[in-house]
Design a protein around this motif. Structure first.
Motif, short mmCIF file in Angstrom:
data_model
loop_
_atom_site.label_atom_id
_atom_site.label_comp_id
_atom_site.label_asym_id
_atom_site.label_seq_id
_atom_site.Cartn_x
_atom_site.Cartn_y
_atom_site.Cartn_z
N VAL A 139 0.89 -1.11 0.08
CA VAL A 139 -0.23 0.08 -0.14
C VAL A 139 0.81 1.34 -0.01
O VAL A 139 0.74 2.09 -0.81
N ALA A 140 1.80 1.48 0.79
CA ALA A 140 2.55 2.64 1.17
C ALA A 140 3.70 2.40 1.90
O ALA A 140 3.59 1.35 2.99
N ALA A 141 4.77 2.98 1.84
CA ALA A 141 5.99 2.91 2.68
C ALA A 141 6.44 4.43 3.14
O ALA A 141 6.30 5.31 2.39
N ILE A 142 7.25 4.66 4.13
CA ILE A 142 7.72 5.77 4.75
C ILE A 142 9.08 5.76 5.12
O ILE A 142 9.40 4.54 5.96
N SER A 143 10.04 6.56 4.85
CA SER A 143 11.51 6.49 5.47
C SER A 143 11.44 6.68 6.73
O SER A 143 10.54 7.20 7.48
N SER A 144 12.70 6.65 7.48
CA SER A 144 12.60 6.48 8.85
C SER A 144 12.54 7.90 9.45
O SER A 144 11.88 7.97 10.52
N GLY A 145 12.91 8.92 8.66
CA GLY A 145 12.82 10.43 9.27
C GLY A 145 11.36 10.89 8.75
O GLY A 145 11.01 12.19 9.16
N GLY A 146 10.64 10.23 7.82
CA GLY A 146 9.37 10.49 7.30
C GLY A 146 9.41 11.46 6.28
O GLY A 146 8.33 11.87 5.80
N ILE A 147 10.50 11.85 5.65
CA ILE A 147 10.73 12.62 4.27
C ILE A 147 10.52 11.96 3.25
O ILE A 147 9.62 12.62 2.30
N THR A 148 10.75 10.74 2.97
CA THR A 148 10.21 9.99 1.87
C THR A 148 9.21 9.09 1.82
O THR A 148 9.06 8.34 2.87
N THR A 149 8.19 9.17 0.97
CA THR A 149 7.17 8.22 0.87
C THR A 149 7.15 7.70 -0.59
O THR A 149 7.28 8.04 -1.45
N TYR A 150 6.17 6.42 -0.53
CA TYR A 150 6.12 5.77 -1.80
C TYR A 150 4.76 4.99 -1.47
O TYR A 150 4.36 4.52 -0.80
N TYR A 151 3.81 5.17 -2.77
CA TYR A 151 2.46 4.51 -2.78
C TYR A 151 2.12 3.63 -3.66
O TYR A 151 2.80 3.86 -5.06
N ALA A 152 1.60 2.51 -3.53
CA ALA A 152 0.97 1.78 -4.59
C ALA A 152 -0.13 2.81 -5.45
O ALA A 152 -0.67 3.85 -5.15
N SER A 153 0.01 2.66 -6.87
CA SER A 153 -0.70 3.44 -7.63
C SER A 153 -2.37 3.44 -7.58
O SER A 153 -3.10 4.32 -7.64
N SER A 154 -2.74 2.28 -6.91
CA SER A 154 -4.18 2.30 -6.66
C SER A 154 -4.76 3.07 -5.36
O SER A 154 -5.90 3.44 -5.27
N VAL A 155 -3.60 3.62 -4.57
CA VAL A 155 -4.02 4.46 -3.43
C VAL A 155 -3.52 5.85 -3.46
O VAL A 155 -3.86 6.51 -2.66
N LYS A 156 -2.80 6.07 -4.46
CA LYS A 156 -2.12 7.39 -4.69
C LYS A 156 -2.98 8.59 -4.66
O LYS A 156 -3.92 8.29 -5.53
N GLY A 157 -2.72 9.63 -3.96
CA GLY A 157 -3.98 10.58 -4.09
C GLY A 157 -4.96 10.46 -3.00
O GLY A 157 -5.75 11.43 -2.68
N ARG A 158 -5.38 9.26 -2.63
CA ARG A 158 -6.17 9.05 -1.43
C ARG A 158 -5.96 8.77 -0.26
O ARG A 158 -6.37 9.06 0.71
N PHE A 159 -4.69 7.78 -0.24
CA PHE A 159 -4.25 7.58 1.17
C PHE A 159 -2.77 8.39 1.55
O PHE A 159 -2.29 8.69 0.58
N THR A 160 -2.48 8.56 2.81
CA THR A 160 -1.51 9.19 3.03
C THR A 160 -0.95 8.50 4.30
O THR A 160 -1.19 8.05 5.32
N ILE A 161 0.50 8.09 4.05
CA ILE A 161 1.23 7.46 5.15
C ILE A 161 2.08 8.65 5.89
O ILE A 161 2.57 9.53 5.21
N SER A 162 2.23 8.43 7.30
CA SER A 162 2.75 9.41 7.96
C SER A 162 3.33 8.82 9.25
O SER A 162 2.92 7.56 9.63
#
Length: 124
Positions: A48-71
């Motif tokens: 679904v989504a991943a986030i770097s240790s410091g929270g700066i970098t995120t990556y999303y599956a195309s199916s959720v991009k724009g709808r889901f936010t990881i923090s």
């Protein structure tokens, strides 16, 4: 002992929102890559989504991009998944996962630690 405990799942109507939380213990959370995966009935686990240790970098599956936010809040050892504009096809058990290192992986095989999951059901 590493523990990841998810919460926040439930039943919501299509178009609604949920926020999932994953509380971590037993590791230096602030050094970990964190991710969310889902598994729908009868299907394989999906990134679904991943986030770097410091929270700066995120990556999303195309199916959720724009709808889901990881923090994440490293002071609280917690990672979040804000889910908006939910669709019935988002219905699944959602898992958080953790790994060391600095790369964001989309394969579940790359993650060392997993929570027990929280059910999200989106009704039409």
């Amino acid at each position: 002992q590493v523990q990841l405990v998810e919460s926040g799942g439930g039943l919501v109507q299509a178009g609604g929102s949920l926020r999932l939380s994953c509380a971590a213990s037993g590791r230096t959370f602030s050094k970990d890559i964190m991710a969310w995966f889902l598994q729908a009935p009868g299907k394989e686990r999906e990134f679904v989504a991943a986030i770097s240790s410091g929270g700066i970098t995120t990556y999303y599956a195309s199916s959720v991009k724009g709808r889901f936010t990881i923090s994440r809040d490293n002071a609280k050892n917690t990672v979040y998944l804000q889910m908006n504009s939910l669709k019935p096809e988002d219905t699944a058990v959602y898992y958080c996962a953790a790994r060391g290192g600095s790369s964001l992986f989309t394969s579940g095989a790359e993650y060392e630690y997993w929570g027990q999951g929280t059910q999200v059901t989106v009704s039409s």
